[in-house]
Design a protein around this motif. Sequence first.
Motif, mmCIF file in Angstrom:
data_model
loop_
_atom_site.group_PDB
_atom_site.id
_atom_site.type_symbol
_atom_site.label_atom_id
_atom_site.label_comp_id
_atom_site.label_asym_id
_atom_site.label_seq_id
_atom_site.Cartn_x
_atom_site.Cartn_y
_atom_site.Cartn_z
ATOM 1 N N ALA A 1 10.455 -48.655 -3.180
ATOM 2 C CA ALA A 1 9.725 -48.031 -4.419
ATOM 3 C C ALA A 1 10.694 -47.114 -5.228
ATOM 4 O O ALA A 1 11.554 -46.251 -4.556
ATOM 5 C CB ALA A 1 8.546 -47.257 -3.997
ATOM 6 N N GLU A 2 10.466 -47.340 -6.205
ATOM 7 C CA GLU A 2 11.302 -46.451 -7.324
ATOM 8 C C GLU A 2 10.725 -44.877 -7.592
ATOM 9 O O GLU A 2 9.326 -45.001 -8.041
ATOM 10 C CB GLU A 2 11.395 -47.045 -8.782
ATOM 11 C CG GLU A 2 12.475 -48.364 -8.594
ATOM 12 C CD GLU A 2 12.597 -48.650 -9.915
ATOM 13 O OE1 GLU A 2 12.784 -47.940 -10.837
ATOM 14 O OE2 GLU A 2 13.193 -49.895 -10.013
ATOM 15 N N ASP A 3 11.151 -43.969 -7.025
ATOM 16 C CA ASP A 3 10.862 -42.722 -7.196
ATOM 17 C C ASP A 3 9.517 -42.385 -6.796
ATOM 18 O O ASP A 3 8.505 -41.835 -7.476
ATOM 19 C CB ASP A 3 11.193 -42.335 -8.805
ATOM 20 C CG ASP A 3 12.442 -42.227 -9.211
ATOM 21 O OD1 ASP A 3 13.330 -41.925 -8.371
ATOM 22 O OD2 ASP A 3 12.629 -42.634 -10.451
ATOM 23 N N PRO A 4 9.017 -42.749 -5.710
ATOM 24 C CA PRO A 4 7.584 -42.452 -5.519
ATOM 25 C C PRO A 4 7.257 -41.044 -5.222
ATOM 26 O O PRO A 4 8.069 -40.163 -4.975
ATOM 27 C CB PRO A 4 7.515 -43.155 -4.037
ATOM 28 C CG PRO A 4 8.902 -43.271 -3.473
ATOM 29 C CD PRO A 4 9.681 -43.284 -4.464
ATOM 30 N N LEU A 5 6.215 -40.677 -5.707
ATOM 31 C CA LEU A 5 5.840 -39.184 -5.596
ATOM 32 C C LEU A 5 5.292 -38.743 -4.216
ATOM 33 O O LEU A 5 5.299 -37.501 -4.209
ATOM 34 C CB LEU A 5 4.560 -38.989 -6.709
ATOM 35 C CG LEU A 5 4.973 -39.493 -8.236
ATOM 36 C CD1 LEU A 5 3.692 -39.417 -9.007
ATOM 37 C CD2 LEU A 5 5.972 -38.633 -8.704
ATOM 38 N N ASP A 6 5.144 -39.541 -3.430
ATOM 39 C CA ASP A 6 4.502 -39.265 -2.121
ATOM 40 C C ASP A 6 5.672 -39.404 -0.939
ATOM 41 O O ASP A 6 5.364 -39.371 0.219
ATOM 42 C CB ASP A 6 3.444 -39.965 -1.799
ATOM 43 C CG ASP A 6 3.580 -41.368 -1.866
ATOM 44 O OD1 ASP A 6 4.589 -42.015 -2.090
ATOM 45 O OD2 ASP A 6 2.538 -42.169 -1.477
ATOM 46 N N VAL A 7 6.744 -39.033 -1.294
ATOM 47 C CA VAL A 7 7.927 -39.296 -0.454
ATOM 48 C C VAL A 7 7.879 -38.454 0.784
ATOM 49 O O VAL A 7 7.935 -38.902 1.770
ATOM 50 C CB VAL A 7 9.323 -39.203 -1.120
ATOM 51 C CG1 VAL A 7 10.365 -39.054 -0.082
ATOM 52 C CG2 VAL A 7 9.629 -40.129 -1.957
ATOM 53 N N ASP A 8 7.652 -37.038 0.674
ATOM 54 C CA ASP A 8 7.585 -36.348 1.703
ATOM 55 C C ASP A 8 6.616 -36.422 2.626
ATOM 56 O O ASP A 8 6.575 -36.554 3.767
ATOM 57 C CB ASP A 8 7.435 -34.929 1.048
ATOM 58 C CG ASP A 8 8.546 -34.422 0.632
ATOM 59 O OD1 ASP A 8 9.692 -34.936 0.587
ATOM 60 O OD2 ASP A 8 8.587 -33.422 -0.503
ATOM 61 N N SER A 9 5.097 -36.796 2.200
ATOM 62 C CA SER A 9 3.969 -37.212 2.865
ATOM 63 C C SER A 9 4.037 -38.336 3.772
ATOM 64 O O SER A 9 3.738 -38.649 4.920
ATOM 65 C CB SER A 9 2.649 -36.972 2.217
ATOM 66 O OG SER A 9 2.686 -38.203 1.033
ATOM 67 N N ILE A 10 4.854 -39.552 2.951
ATOM 68 C CA ILE A 10 4.900 -40.599 3.814
ATOM 69 C C ILE A 10 5.846 -40.492 5.015
ATOM 70 O O ILE A 10 5.938 -40.952 5.915
ATOM 71 C CB ILE A 10 5.084 -41.999 2.660
ATOM 72 C CG1 ILE A 10 4.252 -42.004 1.866
ATOM 73 C CG2 ILE A 10 5.593 -43.156 3.488
ATOM 74 C CD1 ILE A 10 2.888 -42.428 2.540
ATOM 75 N N ALA A 11 7.151 -39.692 4.603
ATOM 76 C CA ALA A 11 8.097 -39.420 5.697
ATOM 77 C C ALA A 11 7.587 -38.740 6.733
ATOM 78 O O ALA A 11 7.840 -39.084 7.951
ATOM 79 C CB ALA A 11 9.292 -38.766 4.920
ATOM 80 N N TYR A 12 6.542 -37.824 6.323
ATOM 81 C CA TYR A 12 5.948 -37.066 7.386
ATOM 82 C C TYR A 12 5.131 -37.880 8.418
ATOM 83 O O TYR A 12 5.202 -37.783 9.641
ATOM 84 C CB TYR A 12 5.170 -35.852 6.956
ATOM 85 C CG TYR A 12 4.546 -35.051 7.853
ATOM 86 C CD1 TYR A 12 4.962 -34.191 8.772
ATOM 87 C CD2 TYR A 12 2.889 -35.202 8.067
ATOM 88 C CE1 TYR A 12 4.559 -33.368 9.738
ATOM 89 C CE2 TYR A 12 2.473 -34.490 9.178
ATOM 90 C CZ TYR A 12 3.093 -33.607 9.911
ATOM 91 O OH TYR A 12 2.287 -32.812 11.015
ATOM 92 N N ARG A 13 4.218 -38.813 7.502
ATOM 93 C CA ARG A 13 3.510 -39.739 8.387
ATOM 94 C C ARG A 13 4.244 -40.741 9.273
ATOM 95 O O ARG A 13 3.912 -41.053 10.503
ATOM 96 C CB ARG A 13 2.601 -40.438 7.443
ATOM 97 C CG ARG A 13 1.708 -41.458 8.003
ATOM 98 C CD ARG A 13 0.358 -40.583 8.487
ATOM 99 N NE ARG A 13 -0.312 -41.259 9.343
ATOM 100 C CZ ARG A 13 -1.639 -41.412 8.898
ATOM 101 N NH1 ARG A 13 -2.175 -41.410 7.790
ATOM 102 N NH2 ARG A 13 -2.533 -42.296 9.839
#
Length: 108
Positions: free
Chosen positions: A87-99
Amino acid sequence: LSDDFEVPLGLYLQASPPRDIVARMLRNLKDIHTSQSDWLRLVAVLNRLLVLQPDAWSDYRDRGLAHAALGNSALAVEDLEKYLLCAEDPLDVDSIAYRISTLRRAKS
């Protein structure tokens, strides 16, 4: 009184390709199953959507989250990692990486 800004009805009635119609129907089902937390049916719909639109990266995220809700950690991590990678520049990178890290810890 005539409306100068009236749009001709024909503009709203353009023909759509069958793939677009099927994708729209599947997106409607996706919304229904998401609102009802019906994760099993949601995964089935997302599987079909991804066949039609394999570059719809947010659908990988959504399928990953549905897999996580079903307890399918390995499948969830696979989809969520694909989402972050593609995905290009997803806004939820931090929350998905944490998940992803949470799912990996639970799997260990």
